[in-house]
Enzyme design. Structure first.
Site, PDB file in Angstrom:
ATOM      1  N   ASP A 145       0.786  -1.245   0.000  1.00  0.00           N
ATOM      2  CA  ASP A 145       0.000   0.000   0.000  1.00  0.00           C
ATOM      3  C   ASP A 145       0.817   1.294   0.000  1.00  0.00           C
ATOM      4  OD1 ASP A 145      -1.745  -2.030   0.597  1.00  0.00           O
ATOM      5  OD2 ASP A 145      -2.488  -1.172   2.460  1.00  0.00           O
ATOM      6  N   GLU A 199     -10.630  -1.527   4.189  1.00  0.00           N
ATOM      7  CA  GLU A 199      -9.291  -1.023   4.461  1.00  0.00           C
ATOM      8  C   GLU A 199      -9.091   0.337   3.788  1.00  0.00           C
ATOM      9  OE1 GLU A 199      -6.383  -4.739   5.029  1.00  0.00           O
ATOM     10  OE2 GLU A 199      -6.858  -4.403   2.916  1.00  0.00           O
TER      11      GLU A 199
END
Length: 479
Positions: A21, A196
């Site tokens: 990420d 998320e």
């Protein structure tokens, strides 16, 4: 110069080891900071650190030393960063520089909590706050990925936090003392996996004197084509509560391709720009690259537009800075006609390609683009006008057998009545990003072709397509 097989040539990838990420995206004094989930000891996911790179143009990147290391509170999971211009935190020590504050998740064994770190030297060195965590775990397993921005109307910092199957909002005057404000999402959108990497962004509506709030939420698994994906919600935010315009069951996918995940936007910029991790949790640990693993998408400007049905739609456009990678003049052809017996092969320009199509008239059941690597391997992009969908087919795109989950035909909806007016394709060594109708619909897929000889052709079935203009441009790499 990075020249390994499958190494992206105009997407950011770390020199070596594992990345996922994007984190801590912030702009300060002419530099865009990209932090990212990083495992410095392996090409497989492991104890998370914050890797760090900076860029002056969002295209060319300089990798810097690791910014944040795990400690006694846990690994350093995803989060964000802000420029605390008014020193609300009291953490500024420099006369010349504003303090940059990173807000991140400390991940302990089944105990996630939010912490902060700060830099007084333009992000070059970081100190963790001695009073961490600033938000202790309230007794839930998934409690992570804080994305923070300053809300002028209520004069406070707002945090969006992923909490299992909902987003919780917190407010703070100083980035240290936080209070719970509200939650959203238990009965909204897709819930095929855990939520998320949220992001709450106010956006202008193109051509309208209006702004709306967009709540970004990544979900893993639960994507329409399998695995991890980004969804979004459109509504309003009053400084405490997010109110969604859509019905509970409405699901909006930002990029239903297989390889655009955990996308978040830069803070301290005038117009929203975001970037995503170009992989999928179904096979991220298995992709055949070495000595690095994973790349980021190209950065994209994001905005809202209203469709003819008066519905809001997220628009994604490649950033203009990519134009500096163009080599020589683009090769253009006017009024190209393609039908069942007459495909059209584009001029060869190499393996790094920007392709633009302007459709004049489409009277075919389906048409598309074949990207051939060598003689036998191709990736197909097909616009099925009869079925009102478009598909990226990577079943025969090169190396596909490293994971049973990888070979795929990934589909997205074509919006009724609009057909396809424009197509923009960015082809890198090992990825494909396709932007339809000026960014109204986007799909991203990674591919692993074993040959660099690229030949692109246009085809049509059961009818004819006339292209007003076909433009193919050679791109150069960034390394």
């Amino acid at each position: 110069m990075y020249s390994e097989q499958f190494r992206p040539q105009f997407h950011f990838s770390p020199k070596e080891n594992w990345m996922n990420d994007p984190n801590g995206l912030v702009y300060y004094k002419g530099e865009y900071h990209l932090f990212y989930q990083y495992h410095p000891d392996s090409t497989i996911w492991g104890p998370m650190h914050w890797g760090h790179a900076v860029s002056k143009d969002l295209i060319h990147w300089e990798e810097l030393p690791i910014a944040l290391y795990p400690d006694e509170l846990g690994q350093i999971f995803s989060g964000s960063a802000v420029v605390d211009k008014d020193n609300t935190s009291g953490l500024r020590t420099s006369e010349e520089e504003d303090v940059i504050v990173a807000i991140f998740t400390h991940h302990g064994e089944d105990n996630e909590k939010q912490s902060i770190a700060y830099s007084n030297d333009r992000g070059r060195s970081w100190a963790k706050y001695k009073g961490n965590p600033v938000i202790p775990n309230p007794g839930i397993k998934d409690f992570r990925d804080p994305k923070v921005f300053w809300h002028n109307e209520t004069n406070k910092w707002i945090m969006s936090l992923a909490c299992g199957g909902e987003i919780q909002f917190y407010g703070s005057p100083n980035l240290i003392d936080w209070e719970f404000l509200s939650s959203f999402g238990k009965n909204y959108g897709a819930h095929g996996g855990v939520w998320e990497c949220p992001d709450l962004i106010e956006m202008e509506v193109k051509g309208e004197n209006e702004k709306k709030w967009v709540l970004i939420v990544s979900i893993n698994p639960g994507g329409p084509n399998g695995g991890s994906v980004v969804q979004y919600f459109i509504g309003d935010f009053d400084g405490k509560t997010f109110t969604c315009d859509d019905s509970n069951e409405t699901v909006r996918w930002a990029d239903p391709g297989r390889d655009f995940y955990a996308a978040v936007s830069w803070s301290n910029v005038e117009k929203p720009v975001w970037i995503g991790w170009m992989s999928n949790w179904q096979y991220a640990n298995d992709v055949p690259t070495s000595p690095w693993r994973s790349a980021m998408s190209i950065p994209r400007e994001i905005s809202l537009a209203k469709t003819s049905e008066e519905e809001y739609k997220l628009i994604q456009k490649p950033i203009k800075q990519l134009e500096q990678l163009r080599v020589n003049e683009p090769k253009e052809e006017i009024n190209v006609v393609v039908n069942e017996s007459n495909s059209y092969t584009l001029p060869k320009v190499g393996s790094l390609v920007e392709l633009d199509l302007q459709v004049k008239e489409a009277k075919a059941e389906a048409w598309g683009i074949r990207i051939n690597h060598g003689d036998k391997k191709n990736t197909g992009i097909t616009f099925n006008l009869k079925e009102n969908e478009w598909i990226i087919d990577r079943m025969n795109s090169g190396l596909v057998d490293f994971s049973a989950e990888f070979p795929s035909k990934d589909a997205a909806t074509l919006f009724a009545g609009q057909g396809v007016q424009t197509v923009k394709v960015f082809l890198d060594t090992a990825s494909l990003e396709v932007f339809l109708n000026e960014g109204e619909s986007v799909m991203t897929d990674i591919i692993f072709p074993t040959e660099n000889d690229v030949r692109i052709e246009l085809f049509a079935t059961n009818g004819e397509v006339i292209f007003h203009k076909v433009t193919v441009t050679k791109l150069k790499g960034i390394w």
